[in-house]
Design an enzyme around this catalytic site. Structure first.
Site, PDB file in Angstrom:
ATOM      1  N   HIS A  66       0.982  -1.366   0.013  1.00 59.65           N
ATOM      2  CA  HIS A  66       0.026  -0.062  -0.095  1.00 59.65           C
ATOM      3  C   HIS A  66       1.038   1.218   0.036  1.00 59.65           C
ATOM      4  O   HIS A  66       2.247   1.188  -0.005  1.00 59.65           O
ATOM      5  CB  HIS A  66      -0.911   0.012   1.174  1.00 59.65           C
ATOM      6  CG  HIS A  66      -0.253   0.081   2.498  1.00 59.65           C
ATOM      7  ND1 HIS A  66       0.566  -0.916   2.952  1.00 59.65           N
ATOM      8  CD2 HIS A  66      -0.668   1.079   3.385  1.00 59.65           C
ATOM      9  CE1 HIS A  66       1.179  -0.447   4.045  1.00 59.65           C
ATOM     10  NE2 HIS A  66       0.266   0.634   4.545  1.00 59.65           N
ATOM     11  N   HIS A  68       1.080   4.212   2.303  1.00 61.28           N
ATOM     12  CA  HIS A  68       1.641   4.722   3.468  1.00 61.28           C
ATOM     13  C   HIS A  68       3.088   4.904   3.090  1.00 61.28           C
ATOM     14  O   HIS A  68       4.110   3.996   2.694  1.00 61.28           O
ATOM     15  CB  HIS A  68       1.357   4.114   4.546  1.00 61.28           C
ATOM     16  CG  HIS A  68      -0.073   4.483   5.129  1.00 61.28           C
ATOM     17  ND1 HIS A  68      -0.694   3.420   5.998  1.00 61.28           N
ATOM     18  CD2 HIS A  68      -0.360   5.923   5.238  1.00 61.28           C
ATOM     19  CE1 HIS A  68      -1.463   4.282   6.494  1.00 61.28           C
ATOM     20  NE2 HIS A  68      -1.666   5.433   6.166  1.00 61.28           N
ATOM     21  N   ASP A  70       5.672   4.967   5.095  1.00 64.20           N
ATOM     22  CA  ASP A  70       6.719   4.356   5.931  1.00 64.20           C
ATOM     23  C   ASP A  70       6.991   2.968   4.982  1.00 64.20           C
ATOM     24  O   ASP A  70       8.246   2.272   5.012  1.00 64.20           O
ATOM     25  CB  ASP A  70       6.437   3.852   7.184  1.00 64.20           C
ATOM     26  CG  ASP A  70       4.862   3.024   7.217  1.00 64.20           C
ATOM     27  OD1 ASP A  70       3.968   3.789   6.559  1.00 64.20           O
ATOM     28  OD2 ASP A  70       4.598   2.356   8.157  1.00 64.20           O
ATOM     29  N   HIS A  71       6.228   2.573   3.908  1.00 62.14           N
ATOM     30  CA  HIS A  71       6.529   1.385   3.145  1.00 62.14           C
ATOM     31  C   HIS A  71       7.253   1.718   1.810  1.00 62.14           C
ATOM     32  O   HIS A  71       7.548   0.978   1.111  1.00 62.14           O
ATOM     33  CB  HIS A  71       5.078   0.667   2.936  1.00 62.14           C
ATOM     34  CG  HIS A  71       4.489   0.084   4.120  1.00 62.14           C
ATOM     35  ND1 HIS A  71       4.365  -1.006   4.441  1.00 62.14           N
ATOM     36  CD2 HIS A  71       3.816   0.913   5.330  1.00 62.14           C
ATOM     37  CE1 HIS A  71       3.680  -1.298   5.668  1.00 62.14           C
ATOM     38  NE2 HIS A  71       3.697   0.064   6.351  1.00 62.14           N
ATOM     39  N   HIS A 160      -6.998  -2.004   5.743  1.00 62.10           N
ATOM     40  CA  HIS A 160      -6.290  -0.966   6.525  1.00 62.10           C
ATOM     41  C   HIS A 160      -7.009   0.176   6.798  1.00 62.10           C
ATOM     42  O   HIS A 160      -6.655   1.308   7.421  1.00 62.10           O
ATOM     43  CB  HIS A 160      -5.068  -0.720   5.677  1.00 62.10           C
ATOM     44  CG  HIS A 160      -3.863   0.181   6.386  1.00 62.10           C
ATOM     45  ND1 HIS A 160      -3.669  -0.114   7.823  1.00 62.10           N
ATOM     46  CD2 HIS A 160      -2.873   0.469   6.037  1.00 62.10           C
ATOM     47  CE1 HIS A 160      -2.536   0.339   7.928  1.00 62.10           C
ATOM     48  NE2 HIS A 160      -2.078   1.009   7.022  1.00 62.10           N
TER      49      HIS A 160
HETATM   50 ZN   LIG Z   1       2.799   0.706   7.951  1.00 63.04          ZN
HETATM   51 ZN   LIG Z   2      -0.137   1.458   6.465  1.00 58.47          ZN
END
Ligand SMILES: [Zn+2]
Ligand SMILES: [Zn+2]
Length: 301
Positions: A66, A68, A70-71, A160
């Site tokens: 996904h 976000h 941080d990924h 999520h």
């Molecule tokens: Zn995450």
């Molecule tokens: Zn996430």
């Protein structure tokens, strides 16, 4: 690869957005035969690959769960640094990115942002243009997203939160064995379905001390993730040979400290009695007849 198994999963980063030095951003390395895939590229993914002695240029594809940040924040590092001429990089084929809708926009934006660097290095260092090229494969539905011989990856939708779409988990199958990774999700039946009977089921988790649980901003975060007891229920129902946590979100405030790893295990044990590991960066799993856990030693080049 050692002689036990040619199917190995290594947790490169087991944290979330918090810039902790001990838990880098979410990223998981899958090695199956000669193939190497990365699932997500959080902060520091390149550093962990370097520690493992895996050249950045040898990653065959990056799969995204996904969008976000941080990924995805490690993507430009993997893409650009992986193209350099040094032995830890040297990608000579296109950078292949597979993800749900949104991957094209992300990658074309990065190509625009770094166009000058690409031009400079092409002219100055004469790096191969095909090594910085990008191939994006976007998908909209569940199904096979990667296949090479008896190695395949199936994307499955997770939950999520209503505003965080698309969000996917992956089931990775190789030589009759299977690994499932939840991606970021709250309790979701699809993880049970696609994780059923897997050799290894890797799940995200978020935990907070009870004193903090009623705060509205904490509630909002928790509503996007899976609590340890819920993850335990998923494990109990899917019955993997081994269950493991990654993407450990420990919520805290200035007054109230984060929960401990012991709290995490105790909570999970309320609903799950089977084999369990709490992931840490560079923990690896050899998927053979049994699943062997290793804490991989650094062999930086
Ligand atoms: Zn995450
Ligand atoms: Zn996430």
């Amino acid at each position: 690869m050692n002689d036990q198994s040619d199917f190995r999963v290594t947790l490169l980063g087991t944290g979330g957005p918090r810039p902790r030095p001990d838990r880098f951003g979410p990223s998981t390395l899958i090695e199956a035969g000669k193939q190497k895939l990365l699932i997500d590229a959080g902060r520091g993914a390149t550093i962990r690959l370097y520690e493992l002695g895996v050249s950045l240029g040898t990653i065959d594809a990056l799969l995204l769960t996904h969008y976000h940040s941080d990924h995805t924040i490690g993507i430009p590092d993997l893409w650009l640094t992986g193209w350099l001429g040094s032995q830890y990089a040297r990608r000579t084929k296109p950078f292949r990115v597979i993800g749900p809708t949104g991957a094209n926009e992300l990658m074309s934006g990065l190509q625009m942002a770094y166009a000058l660097d690409v031009k400079i290095r092409t002219d100055d260092e004469q790096l191969p243009p095909q090594g910085i090229a990008v191939i994006v494969e976007e998908f909209k539905d569940e199904g096979i997203v990667f296949q090479a011989g008896n190695f395949r990856v199936i994307g499955f939708e997770v939950d999520h939160g209503d505003a965080i779409k698309p969000a996917y988990g992956y089931r990775i199958e190789y030589g009759g064995r299977a690994v499932a990774i939840s991606g970021d999700t709250r309790y979701n039946e699809n993880v049970v379905k696609y994780g059923a009977g897997a050799d290894l089921l890797i799940h995200e988790v978020a935990i907070v001390r009870p004193e903090l649980a009623s705060e509205p901003y904490i509630q909002r975060i928790l509503a996007h993730h899976t609590a340890p007891r819920e993850a335990g229920t998923i494990f109990e129902r899917a019955r993997p040979k081994l269950a493991a946590f990654t993407h450990l979100v420990f919520l805290a405030s200035e007054q109230i400290p984060p929960a401990s790893l012991d709290d995490l295990i105790a909570e999970t044990r309320q609903t799950y009695g089977g084999p369990l590991e709490v992931g840490e960066d560079l923990m690896s799993f050899e998927i053979g007849e049994t699943v062997n856990v290793r804490r991989t030693r650094s062999k930086a080049m």
